[in-house]
Structures are given as C-alpha cells and as structure tokens.
Design an enzyme around this catalytic site. Structure first.
Site, short mmCIF file in Angstrom:
data_model
loop_
_atom_site.label_atom_id
_atom_site.label_comp_id
_atom_site.label_asym_id
_atom_site.label_seq_id
_atom_site.Cartn_x
_atom_site.Cartn_y
_atom_site.Cartn_z
N SER A 97 96.20 -16.28 85.42
CA SER A 97 95.01 -16.82 84.78
C SER A 97 93.78 -16.20 85.39
CB SER A 97 95.01 -18.34 84.92
OG SER A 97 93.78 -18.77 85.42
N LYS A 98 92.74 -16.09 84.54
CA LYS A 98 91.49 -15.49 85.02
C LYS A 98 90.90 -16.30 86.15
CE LYS A 98 90.37 -13.55 80.59
NZ LYS A 98 89.59 -13.64 79.40
N ARG A 99 91.28 -17.57 86.22
CA ARG A 99 90.69 -18.42 87.24
C ARG A 99 91.35 -18.25 88.60
NH1 ARG A 99 90.04 -20.90 82.58
NH2 ARG A 99 92.19 -21.51 82.46
N GLU A 100 92.52 -17.57 88.61
CA GLU A 100 93.21 -17.44 89.89
C GLU A 100 92.46 -16.49 90.83
OE1 GLU A 100 97.74 -16.82 89.94
OE2 GLU A 100 97.23 -17.83 88.08
#
Ligand code: GLU
Length: 459
Positions: free
Chosen positions: A247-250
């Site tokens: 995920s881009k948030r990781e």
C-alpha cells in the site's frame, strides 16, 4: 519492427515501488531490444492529477537511472505526451466510432444508472449497462442532458496471448456497453490508452496485473478502430511483508522515501528487478540487468517486497560507491584525511546512508553519559586507564591507526588491564556509549584535541 515500450503513470501520487518496477521492466525490455522507451503522462483525472506529482515522478525515474527517448519533457515525434493535451484526438476517434455505428450517445441519467445497478445487484446479477440508448440514433435526443459515448460491445470471445500469463480468453457478454467519453467530453482511461498506444506505435505493453481485466475491452477498441494492438504482458502484483498488496501508505513504499532514507539508486533497481524476475545474483548495473531481460522469464505469481534484501543490496552499493561521491552525499567535502579514512572504514557497518550519518553523528555529536557510563567512569581502575590513555595519547600529533595501537599497548602495560576493563572506560569517556564505531575510528573522527578533552573530564 523496432520495439517501443512506454511507462504511463498517472500523476496522482509519488512513484511507488510497483510502478517503479513497471517502468524498469519497460525500460529493460526496450534497451535489451535496442528499441525506444517512452513516458506518457495519464492525467485525464483532472481532479487528482497535479504538475507537482508529474515532476516528482520524472525526477524519481531519473534518479533510478532510467532515461526515455520520448516524453513530456523531452518531446518526440508523437507529441504531445500528456493525455490532457490530447483530448481532442480522443474525441475525433470516438466520433469516428459513433459515425460507424460502433459507439453511441447515451443520455441515461445517473439516477437511472444507479437504480439499474441496485436492481441488478438485488437479483444477484453483476451490474452492467442494459443498452437502453443503443438504438436511439433515429429518435430526438432529450434536451439538457450532455450524453456520454458508449462503446457497443459485440458478443464474442476474446483470446490473446499474454507474455506472462500465456493464453487467456474472456467472454464479452460480461461487460455491457462501456463509456469511452464522459459527459465532460473527457475520454475514459481505456479509450485514451488504446488511441495513444496505437498512435505512439507501442509494440509491447508491460504493466501491472491490476490492468489485466481492462485488456479485453482495450482489444475490442483496437479492433473497432482498425488499429493494431500491441502485445500485452501483465506482471504480478507487489506485496508488502504482510503479504497484502503493497500500500502507498506503507513505509518505504515510494521511491522518494527510499532516497530520503539513504538508499542508493542501484540498490533500489536491483531490489525491484527481483520482484517477479530472477536475474543473476549480485548487484547488477542497469545495462547488465537489461542484457538478461526477457518477458518469458517473468514470474506470474505475486512478489513480496523485502526491505531486508534491499538493505543488503544497499550495503553492497555503499561499499563500492565512489569515495568522493560518498563524502558528497554525506555533505562532508571539507574534512581531514583521518576523518575520511574513518568514514570509509565504518561504511561497511551501515546499510543506508542515513545509518552511516547516524554512526558518524553518534561520535561527533553531543554526548550523553547515562548512569551506566557514569558508574564505570567513576571507578578507580577506569580513572587509571584514562590517565594512562591521556598521557600516552598526548605524545602523538595525530591519532591514526599506528598511534592508536601504540597508545593501547602502553596503557595495557601501565595499568595491567585488558578486555572490557581496558576498553570500556575509554569508549564511555569518548562517546558515552557501550558499543558502536571501533575506537580507532572514533579517534580519527574526533581528532586528538577533542579526544583529550573528553578523556580529561573523567580524570
Ligand atoms: N495510467 C495507468 C496507471 O497508472 C497505466 C495504464 C497502462 O499502463 O495501461 O495505472
């Protein structure tokens, strides 16, 4: 026919690992086949696309060492390379389909489509357009509604050979007539991609598995427009350590984060090249990766992005990095020879440039003496060691490796201490820490004056 590949990012965020891998594979394939690699900006989502993201993506690609033969910033024979500047081209191709009866204006309201969707779902059917406006051609269009243009999906089976997955087939009866130009006159993703890939002469599309389901629709559009479809290869998704799609948030999911975290481009390209592909072992340059690249050798199962592996490539990369480039990247051009010597020695202990900066900072920065350090430093034996160290070190102009060995030899003789009782007081006095950079390198980093000052505090 010469190979032409493209990387087609949507500028709605930073370049993340999965997209960087797509760009890399397209680049490797084109370079391996002496073909051309293009960058095309897919910015038809006007609300989410920004020029800042476009600029950042191009910067990240360049930082990775990739270059392109045609693109928004370098131009080329098939310009423009931003979809937002090609909207009239898509409209003219859509108009052609409408004229041929292969597409039609649809005036259905959002409310009607939403109602239709709900009814279909309630009946346990997959939602799809029911074709109500298919045969409106002769009747008068309702006033005040901007139509969308829908593609008239023919009933048939679509077969194609995917470079990674092999032969695939899809039944179009599952699709429903889909929108190719919205009521805002902006082409849909699939339509713009088809027109562009055809007009830009793309021979091979290599992209993520998330686009596999779009491919049959795109093949229908190529056929309808009488344009030649490229060959398609869909590469497996990239998973995070938790085995869920990255995920881009990781953390560490974007190229810029990796750069800011002290990773080097060659380490990043080596790590992402191994997502779904197994080139030779070792840290390979881009041209070395390219020389072994072949679509047939790509894997079709999801790949896990392993930060530990990236770190081990980075450790390797820091070890072989040009000395001056290393100093420059640490922001230390004006340092004495011993300082630089120490940095070159301790670089093997760091897996990122940030870690290396941290190691250096732990010696050169402010020192905190904790309780344990103060307890040791107040012991009589420790004071003996420090006194001996002080007087021996004072005799040398420079505290280099040779001096260090002599000093330690003498301190040992004079105090009869060895092991931790010899080294720990010195280490604690110099850095406040129990572990870290080797003593000899600590001395090189701080120099004689500072070393004696630190020792002197405890004698
Ligand atoms: N713009 C699309 C994306 O960023 C890529 C489309 C394609 O490669 O066909 O996912």
């Amino acid at each position: 026919m010469s190979v032409r590949t493209r990387f087609a990012p949507s500028p709605t965020g930073r370049l993340h690992i999965g997209n960087a891998r797509t760009a890399l594979f397209n680049w490797l394939f084109a370079r391996r086949r002496n073909g051309s690699f293009l960058v095309r900006i897919e910015d038809t989502d006007i609300e989410r696309s920004t020029k800042e993201f476009e600029k950042a993506i191009l910067e990240d690609l360049r930082w990775l060492g990739l270059d392109w033969d045609e693109g928004p910033d370098v131009g080329g024979g098939k310009a423009p390379y931003r979809q937002s500047e090609r909207l009239s081209i898509y409209r003219s191709y859509a108009a052609r389909l409408v004229d041929n009866g292969l597409a039609y204006n649809c005036y259905c309201t959002k409310e009607r489509l939403e109602g239709l969707r709900k009814t279909q779902l309630a009946k346990g059917k997959p939602p799809r357009y029911d074709g109500r406006c298919r045969d409106l051609a002769s009747s008068v269009p309702p006033a005040g509604i901007e139509p969308v243009i829908r593609f008239r999906v023919p009933e048939k089976e679509i077969r194609f050979i995917d470079g990674v997955h092999g032969e695939l087939s899809f039944d179009t009866s599952a699709f429903g007539d889909f929108v190719i130009v919205g009521s805002d006159a902006i082409a849909s993703y699939s339509f713009a991609v088809v027109v562009d890939d055809a007009l830009m002469g793309i021979t091979h599309v290599i992209r993520g598995d998330d686009h596999l389901s779009n491919t049959p629709r795109q093949i229908l559009l190529f056929d309808a427009l009488g344009l030649r479809a490229p060959s398609f290869s869909h590469i497996p998704l990239v998973l995070g350590a938790n085995r869920l799609p990255l995920s881009k948030r990781e953390r560490n999911a974007s190229v810029s984060e990796l750069r800011d975290g002290g990773f080097l481009p060659i380490a990043v390209t080596n790590a992402i090249a191994r997502l779904g592909w197994s080139p030779e072992e070792g840290l390979l340059r881009l041209d070395e990766l390219a020389s072994g690249f072949a679509l047939e050798t790509l894997s079709n199962s999801p790949a896990v992005f392993d930060v530990e592996r990236l770190k081990s490539f980075n450790r390797e990369a820091i070890k072989i990095m040009d000395d001056d480039a290393l100093f420059a990247s640490l922001g230390m051009d004006e340092r004495d020879v011993l300082f630089k010597e120490a940095v070159l020695e301790i670089r093997a202990n760091a897996s990122t440039l940030s870690e290396l900066k941290g190691l250096i900072g732990s010696v050169t920065g402010a020192i905190v003496y904790n309780e344990d350090a103060l307890a040791v430093l107040s012991e009589p034996y420790a004071k003996e060691v420090l006194r001996a160290f002080y007087s021996e070190a004072a005799r040398f102009d420079l505290l280099d490796g040779l001096a260090y060995n002599k000093i330690i030899g003498e301190v040992k003789k004079r105090t009869n201490e060895k092991g931790p009782r010899l080294f720990l007081p010195i280490r604690y006095a110099l850095t406040g820490r129990k572990e870290g950079v080797e003593l000899v390198n600590i001395l090189k980093l701080i120099g004689k004056i500072e070393a004696l000052k630190r020792i002197n505090r405890f004698i």
